[in-house]
Design a protein around this motif. Sequence first.
Motif, PDB file in Angstrom:
ATOM      1  N   ALA A 145     -10.541   5.370  45.022  1.00 26.62           N
ATOM      2  CA  ALA A 145     -10.880   4.038  45.504  1.00 26.62           C
ATOM      3  C   ALA A 145     -10.020   3.711  46.715  1.00 26.62           C
ATOM      4  CB  ALA A 145     -10.650   3.008  44.402  1.00 26.62           C
ATOM      5  N   GLY A 146     -10.517   2.833  47.577  1.00 28.39           N
ATOM      6  CA  GLY A 146      -9.761   2.446  48.755  1.00 28.39           C
ATOM      7  C   GLY A 146      -8.449   1.789  48.371  1.00 28.39           C
ATOM      8  N   PRO A 147      -7.383   2.040  49.133  1.00 27.61           N
ATOM      9  CA  PRO A 147      -6.092   1.445  48.812  1.00 27.61           C
ATOM     10  C   PRO A 147      -6.157  -0.071  48.806  1.00 27.61           C
ATOM     11  CG  PRO A 147      -5.865   3.167  50.464  1.00 27.61           C
ATOM     12  CD  PRO A 147      -7.326   2.904  50.315  1.00 27.61           C
ATOM     13  N   ALA A 148      -5.392  -0.668  47.893  1.00 26.87           N
ATOM     14  CA  ALA A 148      -5.373  -2.121  47.792  1.00 26.87           C
ATOM     15  C   ALA A 148      -4.129  -2.719  48.421  1.00 26.87           C
ATOM     16  CB  ALA A 148      -5.459  -2.531  46.320  1.00 26.87           C
ATOM     17  N   THR A 149      -3.067  -1.931  48.563  1.00 26.25           N
ATOM     18  CA  THR A 149      -1.805  -2.444  49.082  1.00 26.25           C
ATOM     19  C   THR A 149      -1.334  -1.583  50.246  1.00 26.25           C
ATOM     20  OG1 THR A 149      -0.459  -1.074  47.612  1.00 26.25           O
ATOM     21  CG2 THR A 149      -1.155  -3.233  46.767  1.00 26.25           C
ATOM     22  N   GLY A 150      -0.383  -2.130  51.007  1.00 22.80           N
ATOM     23  CA  GLY A 150       0.151  -1.385  52.128  1.00 22.80           C
ATOM     24  C   GLY A 150       0.830  -0.098  51.703  1.00 22.80           C
ATOM     25  N   TRP A 151       1.610  -0.143  50.622  1.00 22.76           N
ATOM     26  CA  TRP A 151       2.303   1.076  50.201  1.00 22.76           C
ATOM     27  C   TRP A 151       1.320   2.128  49.696  1.00 22.76           C
ATOM     28  CZ3 TRP A 151       1.691   2.653  45.217  1.00 22.76           C
ATOM     29  CH2 TRP A 151       1.410   1.705  44.228  1.00 22.76           C
ATOM     30  N   GLU A 152       0.202   1.711  49.121  1.00 22.04           N
ATOM     31  CA  GLU A 152      -0.801   2.699  48.708  1.00 22.04           C
ATOM     32  C   GLU A 152      -1.424   3.378  49.926  1.00 22.04           C
ATOM     33  OE1 GLU A 152      -2.877   1.420  44.605  1.00 22.04           O
ATOM     34  OE2 GLU A 152      -2.994  -0.120  46.169  1.00 22.04           O
ATOM     35  N   TRP A 153      -1.681   2.622  50.986  1.00 28.21           N
ATOM     36  CA  TRP A 153      -2.180   3.221  52.217  1.00 28.21           C
ATOM     37  C   TRP A 153      -1.187   4.266  52.726  1.00 28.21           C
ATOM     38  CZ3 TRP A 153      -6.598   3.325  54.885  1.00 28.21           C
ATOM     39  CH2 TRP A 153      -7.559   2.314  54.664  1.00 28.21           C
ATOM     40  N   GLU A 154       0.096   3.905  52.738  1.00 32.40           N
ATOM     41  CA  GLU A 154       1.102   4.813  53.293  1.00 32.40           C
ATOM     42  C   GLU A 154       1.244   6.085  52.467  1.00 32.40           C
ATOM     43  OE1 GLU A 154       4.571   3.313  55.139  1.00 32.40           O
ATOM     44  OE2 GLU A 154       3.841   1.251  55.166  1.00 32.40           O
ATOM     45  N   GLN A 155       1.035   5.980  51.171  1.00 37.71           N
ATOM     46  CA  GLN A 155       1.152   7.169  50.330  1.00 37.71           C
ATOM     47  C   GLN A 155      -0.058   8.087  50.467  1.00 37.71           C
ATOM     48  OE1 GLN A 155       2.284   5.992  46.322  1.00 37.71           O
ATOM     49  NE2 GLN A 155       4.330   5.392  47.002  1.00 37.71           N
ATOM     50  N   ARG A 156      -1.065   7.673  51.211  1.00 39.66           N
ATOM     51  CA  ARG A 156      -2.193   8.561  51.512  1.00 39.66           C
ATOM     52  C   ARG A 156      -1.879   9.516  52.678  1.00 39.66           C
ATOM     53  NH1 ARG A 156      -7.322   6.623  49.601  1.00 39.66           N
ATOM     54  NH2 ARG A 156      -6.901   5.604  47.606  1.00 39.66           N
ATOM     55  N   VAL A 157      -0.751   9.310  53.363  1.00 38.24           N
ATOM     56  CA  VAL A 157      -0.379  10.186  54.473  1.00 38.24           C
ATOM     57  C   VAL A 157       0.252  11.439  53.878  1.00 38.24           C
ATOM     58  CG1 VAL A 157       0.962  10.419  56.593  1.00 38.24           C
ATOM     59  CG2 VAL A 157      -0.037   8.203  55.981  1.00 38.24           C
TER      60      VAL A 157
END
Length: 495
Positions: free
Chosen positions: A134-146
Amino acid sequence: MAGVRPGLGSAYEAALEGARSAVLTRLWRSLAFEPLPWVLGREHGTDSLRLLLAGGGRLEGPRPDPYATDAYVTEVRLDGRPYRQAARLVEALRVPHGAAGPLGAAFASFAAELDDSTASLALSRAGQPAGERAGPATGWEWEQRVVDGHPYHPNCRSRPGFSVAEQLAYAPEHGPLVRLGLVPVRARECLVSGEWPQELRDGDRVLVPVHPWQAEHVLKGEEVLPGAAAHPLMALRTLAPAAGGAHVKTALSTRLTSSVRDISAYSVETAAVVSAFAHALAERLDGRLHVTRTLGAATAYSPDLAAVLREPPEAYARAGEQVVAVAALAGSPLARSEQWRARFARLALSVCLRVLELGVALEAHGQNLLVVLAPDGTPLRLVYRDLADIRISPARLARHGLPVPPLSGRLVTDDETVLRRKAFGSLAAGALAATAGSAEAFGAALAAGLDGLAPTADSAALRGPLPVKALTLMRLSPGVPGDQWTELPAPPAGG
């Protein structure tokens, strides 16, 4: 790995070939474009490049794309012999007078780091969950996709001193929750800038947050109290507390990519002044730029024991909006849209060129630069974080009638070359190029971003060769302090 995560073995083996190609691609880019003194010439073919080496060697590989982020180099040939691993290639290079002494040692350590980068990258890829997420919900979740780290550095995932268990426990792409430590320091033995919160004080002692790796490997013998649980961000040493609140930048005394990630006393001493200055400057951008405040910084007069507390970027999101680090968007459905890339480039260039004109060069690479997205993904505003390495021009500020902050040292310069390298090497050849993923896509985005902007000497410089840090040259230059630079060819202007 077999002892701490045996189930990853097969996925790791499957990821190795791609990791080798990814690191070799980054190394080939460096060899193709950096001013390495032992590369005497370059012969360009239609689909190939040949490097003429000191000592008579010949190194051949595919035609390089300086802005590509996908791995496309699977093999290069040194005097006809194929090499598929970056470390083996570096070991095989015979640089005159380099077998012994500082240069030879630099080559040996660089080769070891390339091996580490490859293995660590394969581990990072192996640890990703299978199937769609699922698409990230928080900023830190976005960053952990790198997952792959720096898009252009051969040491994109090098983490010397980190065991497999420590990478799994602390690296953001593995999704851990990290328990910070707190080192008590007598207030009279500590330099504090800004407002240090009461919850990080204990009587006459300042409680300095520390990374658990730092506590175990560097701060041996120090009293370490339990601190908050936090999510590591893509910088690894910067964490977002699980309970919310200020992001914590810690010292981490190991070499990640090019640099040892400690925190200097200079950065702590100047933190409050730089933060107030940058925040006031951002207010002149009509709401298009926000700068996260540095809330407090502290050091026990040691770069190994220091921390910075920063306002979370989410403070600048309205209802329904997301704040996303630009590096996390590479390869996403948004970044695959030419229209979206053009809109983002226009926003980023208009803001950063205006800030540069006023007198500040932001280091707006994909980690420091974040974009506020509307619910439909439209880029609306920018958020910039981490002011430790910006450049401030008193002369430019004075031309615009702006107050010059009471600063000296490395942050302050009127050198036009230094200012443009800082601004363009991070934003254009860094964030925008990596988001686009190829020279053609980057060229189209850059042209669209510049179209309609009022021409200036700075914007004119963006239409020619672009400055970037010479990452491999820096790593192979023992005893040479500071950044070294090269230029990449201008991308094709229309895709």
